[in-house]
Design an enzyme around this catalytic site. Structure first.
Site, PDB file in Angstrom:
ATOM      1  N   GLU A 117       0.829  -1.217   0.000  1.00  0.00           N
ATOM      2  CA  GLU A 117       0.000   0.000   0.000  1.00  0.00           C
ATOM      3  C   GLU A 117       0.859   1.261   0.000  1.00  0.00           C
ATOM      4  O   GLU A 117       0.372   2.346  -0.347  1.00  0.00           O
ATOM      5  CB  GLU A 117      -0.957   0.001   1.201  1.00  0.00           C
ATOM      6  CG  GLU A 117      -0.347   0.395   2.522  1.00  0.00           C
ATOM      7  CD  GLU A 117       0.617  -0.653   3.041  1.00  0.00           C
ATOM      8  OE1 GLU A 117       0.167  -1.784   3.226  1.00  0.00           O
ATOM      9  OE2 GLU A 117       1.811  -0.344   3.226  1.00  0.00           O
ATOM     10  N   HIS A 159       5.520   0.068  11.904  1.00  0.00           N
ATOM     11  CA  HIS A 159       5.554  -1.101  11.022  1.00  0.00           C
ATOM     12  C   HIS A 159       6.937  -1.310  10.413  1.00  0.00           C
ATOM     13  O   HIS A 159       7.202  -2.373   9.840  1.00  0.00           O
ATOM     14  CB  HIS A 159       4.532  -0.943   9.886  1.00  0.00           C
ATOM     15  CG  HIS A 159       3.113  -0.964  10.350  1.00  0.00           C
ATOM     16  ND1 HIS A 159       2.566  -2.005  11.066  1.00  0.00           N
ATOM     17  CD2 HIS A 159       2.127  -0.036  10.221  1.00  0.00           C
ATOM     18  CE1 HIS A 159       1.300  -1.736  11.340  1.00  0.00           C
ATOM     19  NE2 HIS A 159       1.004  -0.555  10.851  1.00  0.00           N
ATOM     20  N   ASP A 195      -1.567   1.956  19.058  1.00  0.00           N
ATOM     21  CA  ASP A 195      -2.130   2.106  17.714  1.00  0.00           C
ATOM     22  C   ASP A 195      -3.062   0.925  17.426  1.00  0.00           C
ATOM     23  O   ASP A 195      -2.893  -0.169  17.958  1.00  0.00           O
ATOM     24  CB  ASP A 195      -0.967   2.122  16.702  1.00  0.00           C
ATOM     25  CG  ASP A 195      -1.405   2.448  15.294  1.00  0.00           C
ATOM     26  OD1 ASP A 195      -1.139   3.578  14.845  1.00  0.00           O
ATOM     27  OD2 ASP A 195      -2.025   1.560  14.651  1.00  0.00           O
ATOM     28  N   HIS A 197      -3.184  -0.849  14.882  1.00  0.00           N
ATOM     29  CA  HIS A 197      -2.454  -1.906  14.176  1.00  0.00           C
ATOM     30  C   HIS A 197      -1.224  -2.346  14.973  1.00  0.00           C
ATOM     31  O   HIS A 197      -0.577  -1.534  15.613  1.00  0.00           O
ATOM     32  CB  HIS A 197      -2.010  -1.394  12.803  1.00  0.00           C
ATOM     33  CG  HIS A 197      -3.138  -0.869  11.971  1.00  0.00           C
ATOM     34  ND1 HIS A 197      -3.503   0.475  11.999  1.00  0.00           N
ATOM     35  CD2 HIS A 197      -3.985  -1.485  11.128  1.00  0.00           C
ATOM     36  CE1 HIS A 197      -4.536   0.652  11.179  1.00  0.00           C
ATOM     37  NE2 HIS A 197      -4.851  -0.507  10.637  1.00  0.00           N
ATOM     38  N   ASP A 284      -5.688   5.965  15.697  1.00  0.00           N
ATOM     39  CA  ASP A 284      -6.630   5.273  14.810  1.00  0.00           C
ATOM     40  C   ASP A 284      -7.486   4.280  15.590  1.00  0.00           C
ATOM     41  O   ASP A 284      -8.253   3.521  14.987  1.00  0.00           O
ATOM     42  CB  ASP A 284      -5.931   4.594  13.625  1.00  0.00           C
ATOM     43  CG  ASP A 284      -4.685   3.811  14.021  1.00  0.00           C
ATOM     44  OD1 ASP A 284      -3.974   3.348  13.101  1.00  0.00           O
ATOM     45  OD2 ASP A 284      -4.413   3.661  15.226  1.00  0.00           O
ATOM     46  N   TYR A 323      -6.297   8.463  11.066  1.00  0.00           N
ATOM     47  CA  TYR A 323      -6.593   8.930   9.699  1.00  0.00           C
ATOM     48  C   TYR A 323      -7.943   9.614   9.593  1.00  0.00           C
ATOM     49  O   TYR A 323      -8.344  10.013   8.503  1.00  0.00           O
ATOM     50  CB  TYR A 323      -6.491   7.735   8.732  1.00  0.00           C
ATOM     51  CG  TYR A 323      -5.185   7.040   8.962  1.00  0.00           C
ATOM     52  CD1 TYR A 323      -5.115   5.859   9.710  1.00  0.00           C
ATOM     53  CD2 TYR A 323      -3.982   7.621   8.562  1.00  0.00           C
ATOM     54  CE1 TYR A 323      -3.911   5.264   9.995  1.00  0.00           C
ATOM     55  CE2 TYR A 323      -2.757   7.034   8.863  1.00  0.00           C
ATOM     56  CZ  TYR A 323      -2.729   5.863   9.581  1.00  0.00           C
ATOM     57  OH  TYR A 323      -1.528   5.287   9.903  1.00  0.00           O
TER      58      TYR A 323
HETATM   59  N1  LIG Z   1      -4.084  -1.344   4.438  1.00  0.00           N
HETATM   60  C1  LIG Z   1      -2.889  -0.732   4.967  1.00  0.00           C
HETATM   61  C2  LIG Z   1      -3.008  -0.507   6.421  1.00  0.00           C
HETATM   62  C3  LIG Z   1      -1.856   0.315   6.915  1.00  0.00           C
HETATM   63  C4  LIG Z   1      -1.965   0.559   8.404  1.00  0.00           C
HETATM   64  C5  LIG Z   1      -1.354   1.863   8.767  1.00  0.00           C
HETATM   65  C6  LIG Z   1      -1.396   2.125  10.242  1.00  0.00           C
HETATM   66  O1  LIG Z   1      -2.139   2.905  10.752  1.00  0.00           O
HETATM   67  N2  LIG Z   1      -0.596   1.434  11.003  1.00  0.00           N
HETATM   68  O2  LIG Z   1      -0.558   1.681  12.345  1.00  0.00           O
HETATM   69 ZN   LIG Z   2      -2.465   2.149  12.771  1.00  0.00          ZN
END
Ligand SMILES: NCCCCCC(=O)NO
Ligand SMILES: [Zn+2]
Length: 343
Positions: A117, A159, A195, A197, A284, A323
């Protein structure tokens, strides 16, 4: 709370993100920092430009060949005649060799990317450098004063692994800051990732170590990005056994359940006698986030900040995801002001 931010964070102006089978305008957009800065200034926060710390702190946690790739990729991509932004379309997938780094920039993109992405474009490397400088400025301030700080890091970092980018991340700001604290003499640092994720990069960097405790609350990777790391059975390796704590939760998890889970992470941080707390602050987890699925309301972020302050540790917050651009500023400031009410 003193905030560190470098204007060069705006240099990454990517036009494309691969999302839902289409190239869309990236969710991780420069406007995110505009809205956070607006709220910070309205709330009376001082915003300071960090020093430029160079590449040494980056190479303390990232592979030097990977760093060189990030620095040269955009130019190499253009020299190879590609017209769009640099997006990988092949990987050393499970049935292919894992030990080859091709000379082709297309091959290198796949080797160093964990996901598709995140495009690389003009200014990406410079923005990533600015982002880690904000993190280093913030953690140095906290190390020097014991006072809390906020690194307005853009692009985010959790990440980014030893030699991989993705999920909008290039340098792992939290890992760079944690290593900087250890190099400055701290014995044990906690990175708490709130977060939505999982911070797969932070986990991977410290997985076999016992000087950084990594604790992450996140959406269940069985159904959430990054899918292939972040499970509860990942508890560390070798000397790092027991120093990696994952708390995956189902999409839609209530804030009450999330906060109860946070107690487990904070208890572990206390037990491990960590001397510094770095918070990977992704907002998020907000109910209105377009790509996430937790249920925080604005005021819940105040409660989060208060609870983190009660841990009683020198604390540096570093910006990760978030976001819902209209609300990102309020949600971030709510955490920081909640923290300051107690601290
Ligand atoms: N489909 C892509 C998802 C990316 C995650 C970005 C994010 O907020 N990571 O903490
Ligand atoms: Zn995230």
């Amino acid at each position: 709370m003193l905030t560190f931010f470098s204007e060069d964070s705006r240099l990454r102006q990517a036009r494309t993100e691969l999302h839902d089978g289409a190239l869309v305008s990236p969710f991780e957009c420069p406007e995110r920092v505009d809205l956070v800065l607006e709220q910070l200034r309205q709330a009376g926060f001082e915003v300071r430009a960090p020093d430029a710390y160079g590449l040494e702190p980056v190479c303390a946690v990232h592979d030097t060949s990977y760093v060189s790739f990030l620095e040269t990729c955009w130019q190499a991509w253009q020299t190879a005649g590609h017209s769009g932004e640099a997006i990988p379309n092949i990987w050393p997938a499970r049935t292919l060799r894992q030990d080859k780094i091709p000379h082709s920039v297309s091959g290198q993109l796949g080797y160093y990317a964990l996901a598709a992405e995140t495009s690389i474009c003009e200014g990406t490397f410079e923005a990533a450098m600015a982002s880690k400088d904000a993190a280093l400025g913030a953690v140095e301030y906290t190390l020097a004063t014991g006072e809390p700080s906020f690194g307005l890091c853009r692009p985010p970092g959790h990440h980014a692994a030893f030699d991989q980018f993705g999920g909008y991340c290039f340098f792992n700001n939290a890992a760079i800051a944690a290593q900087h604290a250890l190099d400055a003499g701290r014995r044990r640092v906690a990175v708490l990732d709130v977060d939505f994720h999982h911070g797969n990069g932070t986990q991977q960097i410290f997985y076999a170590r016992n000087d950084v405790l990594f604790a992450s609350l996140h959406g269940d990777p069985d159904v959430t990005f990054p899918y292939y790391l972040g499970y509860a059975d990942e508890t560390g390796a070798g000397e790092g056994q027991g120093f990696n704590l994952n708390y995956p939760m189902a999409p839609g998890t209530s804030v009450a359940t999330w906060m109860k889970t946070l107690e487990q992470a904070l208890s572990a941080i206390k037990t491990h006698e960590c001397e510094l707390l770095i918070v990977s602050l992704g907002v998020d987890i907000f109910e209105g986030d377009p790509i996430s699925a937790f249920t925080f309301k604005r005021d819940d972020f105040i409660a989060l900040g208060k609870r983190l302050a009660e841990a009683g540790l020198p604390t540096t917050f570093l910006m990760e995801g978030g976001y819902a651009v209209e609300e990102i500023g309020v949600n971030v400031v709510n955490v920081l002001q909640g923290f300051e009410q107690i601290n």
